[in-house]
Design an enzyme around this catalytic site. Structure first.
Site, PDB file in Angstrom:
ATOM      1  N   ASN A   3       0.873  -1.179   0.000  1.00  0.00           N
ATOM      2  CA  ASN A   3       0.000   0.000   0.000  1.00  0.00           C
ATOM      3  C   ASN A   3       0.904   1.221   0.000  1.00  0.00           C
ATOM      4  OD1 ASN A   3      -1.766   2.078   0.556  1.00  0.00           O
ATOM      5  ND2 ASN A   3      -2.167   1.439   2.676  1.00  0.00           N
ATOM      6  N   TRP A   4       1.015   1.854  -1.156  1.00  0.00           N
ATOM      7  CA  TRP A   4       1.964   2.981  -1.276  1.00  0.00           C
ATOM      8  C   TRP A   4       1.443   4.281  -0.699  1.00  0.00           C
ATOM      9  CZ3 TRP A   4       4.160   2.317  -6.947  1.00  0.00           C
ATOM     10  CH2 TRP A   4       4.878   1.120  -6.999  1.00  0.00           C
ATOM     11  N   LYS A   5       0.178   4.294  -0.320  1.00  0.00           N
ATOM     12  CA  LYS A   5      -0.414   5.514   0.242  1.00  0.00           C
ATOM     13  C   LYS A   5      -0.144   6.697  -0.682  1.00  0.00           C
ATOM     14  CE  LYS A   5       0.033   3.416   4.733  1.00  0.00           C
ATOM     15  NZ  LYS A   5       0.052   3.567   6.171  1.00  0.00           N
ATOM     16  N   HIS A  19      -9.521   1.218   4.647  1.00  0.00           N
ATOM     17  CA  HIS A  19      -8.253   1.475   5.342  1.00  0.00           C
ATOM     18  C   HIS A  19      -8.500   2.479   6.468  1.00  0.00           C
ATOM     19  CE1 HIS A  19      -4.185   2.750   6.218  1.00  0.00           C
ATOM     20  NE2 HIS A  19      -3.798   1.611   5.677  1.00  0.00           N
ATOM     21  N   GLU A  55      -6.887   4.934   7.459  1.00  0.00           N
ATOM     22  CA  GLU A  55      -6.654   6.345   7.111  1.00  0.00           C
ATOM     23  C   GLU A  55      -7.854   6.911   6.349  1.00  0.00           C
ATOM     24  OE1 GLU A  55      -2.785   5.737   5.344  1.00  0.00           O
ATOM     25  OE2 GLU A  55      -2.010   5.234   7.332  1.00  0.00           O
ATOM     26  N   GLU A  76      -5.494  -4.730  10.538  1.00  0.00           N
ATOM     27  CA  GLU A  76      -4.479  -3.704  10.763  1.00  0.00           C
ATOM     28  C   GLU A  76      -4.811  -2.907  12.022  1.00  0.00           C
ATOM     29  OE1 GLU A  76      -2.357  -2.568   6.825  1.00  0.00           O
ATOM     30  OE2 GLU A  76      -4.144  -1.337   7.036  1.00  0.00           O
ATOM     31  N   GLY A 129       2.392   2.383  10.741  1.00  0.00           N
ATOM     32  CA  GLY A 129       3.371   3.449  10.569  1.00  0.00           C
ATOM     33  C   GLY A 129       4.042   3.887  11.856  1.00  0.00           C
ATOM     34  N   SER A 159       3.290  -1.895  10.444  1.00  0.00           N
ATOM     35  CA  SER A 159       4.728  -1.954  10.716  1.00  0.00           C
ATOM     36  C   SER A 159       5.360  -3.306  10.383  1.00  0.00           C
ATOM     37  CB  SER A 159       5.028  -1.555  12.167  1.00  0.00           C
ATOM     38  OG  SER A 159       4.635  -0.206  12.396  1.00  0.00           O
ATOM     39  N   GLY A 188       2.770  -0.955   4.259  1.00  0.00           N
ATOM     40  CA  GLY A 188       2.957   0.433   3.842  1.00  0.00           C
ATOM     41  C   GLY A 188       4.426   0.727   3.621  1.00  0.00           C
ATOM     42  N   GLY A 189       5.058   1.282   4.637  1.00  0.00           N
ATOM     43  CA  GLY A 189       6.440   1.768   4.543  1.00  0.00           C
ATOM     44  C   GLY A 189       7.424   0.823   3.872  1.00  0.00           C
TER      45      GLY A 189
HETATM   46  P1  PGA Z   1       2.790   0.399   7.588  1.00  0.00           P
HETATM   47  O1  PGA Z   1       1.335   0.631   6.947  1.00  0.00           O
HETATM   48  O2  PGA Z   1       3.308  -0.903   7.026  1.00  0.00           O
HETATM   49  O3  PGA Z   1       3.610   1.577   7.112  1.00  0.00           O
HETATM   50  O4  PGA Z   1       2.629   0.346   9.051  1.00  0.00           O
HETATM   51  C1  PGA Z   1       0.436  -0.439   6.770  1.00  0.00           C
HETATM   52  C2  PGA Z   1      -0.845   0.061   6.143  1.00  0.00           C
HETATM   53  O5  PGA Z   1      -1.283   1.178   6.462  1.00  0.00           O
HETATM   54  O6  PGA Z   1      -1.463  -0.634   5.308  1.00  0.00           O
END
Ligand code: PGA
Length: 256
Positions: A9-11, A94, A96, A166, A172, A213, A234-235
């Site tokens: 997930n590149w956000k 998600h 966010e 999640e 994050g 994470s 994500g990251g």
């Molecule tokens: P993260 O994000 O791996 O940076 O914690 C995961 C996500 O939001 O899908």
């Protein structure tokens, strides 16, 4: 046997040229792990170019959200019809999007239905906040999110849905949930809810990822858990080497 699935997930990271360069480098690095489904979810503006760059490779494309209407006066939104042919997956719910775009369980349910109706596979994200976690409300809350998102979804359609657990406090933050804790929510709460809704054979066949994470250094801890079928990342999905290591760790731990 559930095929493991790792989705990046590149956000709101990577421009269009950066996205294309990235997948050109990533695809050959992931070529040898055919037992793991590999997905990248770039920003909307990069979807077409990334899909084009990944043609003929085993790496699949997902979007990060979708609207529930086929078209209409919804400034800024993207319809499921617009994603058809471009992506196989779409992240829905998600945390966010729930927090910053104020998406409700009802919106998320509509989006899941719309995605399925247009042949897109939802990656349905659920997870509790730190406050809920500390109050001991995780199971009730996450079970409720799953029920609400899947309201009216048939058992047959569950073959086209991936769920991602999640915990918001782990996204994050570097504070990842332990493999055991994640497995107990995924195996106990989420599969338990699916069992109540659809029976145990469907509950055992749905793929459920952990997210929050996830890094190359902790991937084996998750993939070693029997109920965790992959990760929504994500990251660590923003670096080719890290992404490749995540997929490799999943292939190794699951023996595929
Ligand atoms: P993260 O994000 O791996 O940076 O914690 C995961 C996500 O939001 O899908």
């Amino acid at each position: 046997m559930r095929t493991p699935i790792i989705a990046g997930n590149w956000k709101m990271y990577k421009t269009l040229p950066e996205s294309v360069d990235f997948v050109r480098e990533l695809a050959p690095r992931l070529a040898s792990f055919s037992g793991v489904e590999r997905v990248v979810c770039p920003t909307f503006v990069a979807l077409a170019a990334v899909a084009e760059a990944l043609k003929g490779t085993p790496v699949k494309v997902g979007a990060q959200n979708v609207h529930w209407e086929a078209q209409g006066a919804f400034t800024s939104q993207i319809a499921p019809t617009m994603l058809q042919g471009l992506v196989e997956y779409v992240i829905i719910g998600h945390s966010e999007a729930r927090a910053y775009l104020h998406e409700t369980d009802e919106d998320i349910n509509r989006k899941v239905k719309a995605a399925l109706a247009y042949g897109l596979k939802p990656i349905l994200a659920v997870g509790e906040s730190l406050v809920q976690n500390e109050a001991g409300e995780t199971e009730q809350f996450v079970g409720g999110q799953v029920r609400a998102a899947l309201d009216g979804i048939s058992a047959e359609n569950m073959a086209n849905i991936v769920i991602a657990y999640e915990p918001i406090w782990a996204i994050g933050t570097g504070k990842n949930a332990s493999g055991e804790l994640a497995n107990s929510i995924i195996g106990g709460t989420i599969r338990g809810t699916l069992t109540q809704l659809y029976g145990s054979s469907v509950a055992q066949s749905v793929r459920i990822q952990y997210g929050g994470s996830v890094k190359p250094g902790n991937m084996a801890e998750y993939m070693g858990q029997p109920d965790i079928d992959g990760a929504l990342v994500g990251g660590a999905s923003l670096k080719v080497e890290d992404f490749a290591q995540l997929v490799e760790a999943a292939a190794k731990a699951k023996g595929v």
